[in-house]
Design a protein around this motif. Structure first.
Motif, short mmCIF file in Angstrom:
data_model
loop_
_atom_site.label_atom_id
_atom_site.label_comp_id
_atom_site.label_asym_id
_atom_site.label_seq_id
_atom_site.Cartn_x
_atom_site.Cartn_y
_atom_site.Cartn_z
N HIS A 214 1.05 -1.07 0.06
CA HIS A 214 -0.21 -0.18 -0.07
C HIS A 214 1.02 1.25 -0.15
N GLY A 215 1.99 1.21 0.03
CA GLY A 215 2.83 2.26 0.17
C GLY A 215 3.01 2.78 1.29
N PRO A 216 4.66 3.48 1.59
CA PRO A 216 4.79 4.81 2.97
C PRO A 216 3.65 5.25 3.71
N GLU A 217 2.72 5.98 2.23
CA GLU A 217 1.79 6.91 2.64
C GLU A 217 0.21 6.03 2.67
N PHE A 218 0.50 5.09 2.21
CA PHE A 218 -0.48 3.92 2.40
C PHE A 218 -2.00 4.56 1.33
N SER A 219 -0.91 4.94 0.71
CA SER A 219 -2.27 5.41 -0.75
C SER A 219 -2.66 4.80 -2.09
N GLY A 220 -2.04 3.98 -1.71
CA GLY A 220 -1.86 2.67 -2.64
C GLY A 220 -1.37 3.28 -3.77
N GLY A 221 -1.86 2.01 -5.45
CA GLY A 221 -1.96 2.40 -6.58
C GLY A 221 -0.79 0.81 -6.70
N PRO A 222 0.15 0.82 -8.22
CA PRO A 222 0.61 -0.02 -8.03
C PRO A 222 1.41 -0.88 -7.49
N ILE A 223 1.68 -2.18 -7.31
CA ILE A 223 2.70 -2.94 -6.09
C ILE A 223 3.79 -2.79 -6.74
N PRO A 224 4.97 -2.56 -6.36
CA PRO A 224 6.06 -2.40 -6.66
C PRO A 224 6.71 -3.49 -6.85
N GLY A 225 7.22 -4.07 -8.64
CA GLY A 225 7.43 -5.74 -8.46
C GLY A 225 6.47 -6.26 -9.26
N ALA A 226 5.50 -5.91 -9.36
CA ALA A 226 4.01 -7.13 -9.50
C ALA A 226 4.16 -6.77 -11.13
N PRO A 227 3.22 -8.14 -11.32
CA PRO A 227 3.20 -8.65 -12.98
C PRO A 227 1.88 -7.61 -12.98
N PRO A 228 1.96 -7.13 -14.27
CA PRO A 228 1.14 -6.24 -14.87
C PRO A 228 -0.14 -6.44 -15.04
N ASP A 229 -0.93 -7.92 -15.26
CA ASP A 229 -1.83 -8.66 -14.61
C ASP A 229 -2.63 -8.20 -13.02
N TRP A 230 -1.66 -7.93 -12.58
CA TRP A 230 -2.17 -7.80 -10.61
C TRP A 230 -2.30 -6.38 -10.27
N PRO A 231 -3.33 -6.08 -9.63
CA PRO A 231 -4.38 -5.23 -8.95
C PRO A 231 -3.86 -4.29 -8.26
N HIS A 232 -3.87 -2.84 -8.50
CA HIS A 232 -3.15 -1.51 -8.10
C HIS A 232 -4.40 -2.19 -6.16
N ALA A 233 -3.07 -1.34 -5.87
CA ALA A 233 -3.26 -1.67 -4.31
C ALA A 233 -4.59 -0.28 -3.40
N GLY A 261 -20.05 -4.35 -0.86
CA GLY A 261 -20.39 -5.87 -1.19
C GLY A 261 -19.24 -6.23 -2.42
N SER A 262 -18.23 -5.65 -2.78
CA SER A 262 -17.78 -6.42 -4.11
C SER A 262 -16.29 -6.95 -3.27
N LYS A 263 -15.66 -8.34 -3.53
CA LYS A 263 -14.39 -8.37 -3.09
C LYS A 263 -13.18 -8.59 -3.54
N ILE A 264 -12.08 -8.53 -2.51
CA ILE A 264 -10.86 -8.29 -2.42
C ILE A 264 -10.13 -9.29 -3.36
N ARG A 265 -9.23 -8.71 -3.98
CA ARG A 265 -8.72 -9.57 -5.56
C ARG A 265 -6.88 -9.90 -5.19
N PRO A 266 -6.78 -11.59 -5.03
CA PRO A 266 -5.53 -11.28 -4.85
C PRO A 266 -5.05 -10.05 -5.60
N PRO A 267 -3.70 -9.96 -5.04
CA PRO A 267 -3.18 -10.53 -4.24
C PRO A 267 -2.61 -10.14 -3.11
N MET A 268 -3.68 -9.51 -2.73
CA MET A 268 -4.57 -8.90 -1.17
C MET A 268 -4.84 -10.18 -0.21
N SER A 269 -3.80 -10.32 0.43
CA SER A 269 -4.17 -11.44 1.07
C SER A 269 -4.79 -11.67 2.82
#
Length: 297
Positions: A214-233, A261-269
């Motif tokens: 989620h980043g040092p400021e917890f503002s989300g966005g692209p996850i560092p190093g994640a494959p392009p098909d991963w959703p943003h944090a 009602g939406s589901k939290i998608r991986p990689p959010m464990s």
């Protein structure tokens, strides 16, 4: 016509040479930074032996996300396998074949967890130690107590491979977690103990685990190093979850379902984070509510 063709070929040849030269530079510079070594340090850390401490260590292993890379049996697993980014695996933490070296002490393990440095001074790849550098001696001790209690598993992990895109991002400073040891202040000592309390300060301590995605400021966005098909944090400042309640937050972590009602998608464990106790989650909620509003990345 011939002159035009020669001109076009000359441009392509120049671009090709520049590309090869650029990639050679990136490869050399990234290798230099990845192969950085740190002084071998000897030390001690207290490791409890009672059953309850080992059980708490297991809960920490699950709730802090260690299982995502090291697996349920702690024998390591591939967590990223992408041609552009590379192949990254968690270490086999057991004493089986392919596991921890006999010379790896408890202090070495603690240093690996909090500083991203192996027993021989090598920097560990993609070990998110920047999330754990502030973990107390007490909790690290319980975590190691659990690791040491797990039965040996014979598993030779696949060799890690850093892809071209990961190297470029790393050199540009966009992938610092590739070698977290390079961004950690190794002179700062972790606390001996952190008292669990329903305070924003304790929430900040626990939420450090979340900053890697989620980043040092917890503002989300692209996850560092994640494959392009991963959703943003997700942005978890008031910009992203300001309309949530404490019960909404806890329910989302426990069930993987947002208030809408939406589901939290991986990689959010969320399944693993669900092992956090109510006090930890409520403290995180208090901490998140102290954060200034941040726009989505």
């Amino acid at each position: 016509m011939k002159q035009t063709l020669k001109w076009i070929l000359s441009i392509f040849l120049t671009l090709f040479i520049l590309l090869i030269g650029g990639m050679t530079f990136v490869y050399f510079l990234s290798n230099t930074r990845m192969n950085r070594t740190f002084p071998v340090i000897e030390g001690t850390i207290s490791i409890p032996t009672d059953v309850s401490s080992k059980e708490e260590g297991k809960r920490l292993f699950l709730s802090r996300g260690c299982i995502d890379c090291h697996g349920k049996n702690l024998a390591g697993q591939v967590f990223i396998d992408d041609p552009a980014m590379g192949r990254f695996t968690g270490t086999n933490l057991t004493k089986g074949l392919g596991g921890l070296e006999e010379k790896t002490t408890d202090f070495d393990l603690a240093r690996g967890i909090r500083q991203g440095v192996a027993f021989d001074g090598r920097a560990l790849l993609f070990m998110p130690s920047s999330d754990f550098q502030g973990m107390s001696d007490e909790e690290v001790g319980k975590l190691i107590a659990y690791i040491r209690s797990v039965p040996p598993v014979n598993h030779q992990i696949e060799q890690q491979k850093v892809g071209p895109l990961a190297r470029i991002l790393f050199v540009l400073g966009e992938l610092p977690l590739l070698v977290s040891a390079n961004i950690i202040n190794h002179s700062v000592s972790a606390p001996k103990q952190v008292k669990a309390a329903l305070t924003p300060e304790y929430g900040r301590y626990v939420a450090a685990t979340c900053s890697g995605c989620h980043g040092p400021e917890f503002s989300g966005g692209p996850i560092p190093g994640a494959p392009p098909d991963w959703p943003h944090a997700q942005n978890i400042t008031s910009t992203g979850i300001g309309h949530w309640t404490e019960s909404n937050f806890i329910q989302a972590i426990r069930t993987g379902i947002r208030p809408d009602g939406s589901k939290i998608r991986p990689p959010m464990s969320w399944q693993n984070l669900g092992y956090m106790n109510d006090l930890e989650l409520k403290a995180i909620w208090l901490f998140l509510n102290t954060l200034p509003t941040k726009t989505n990345k």
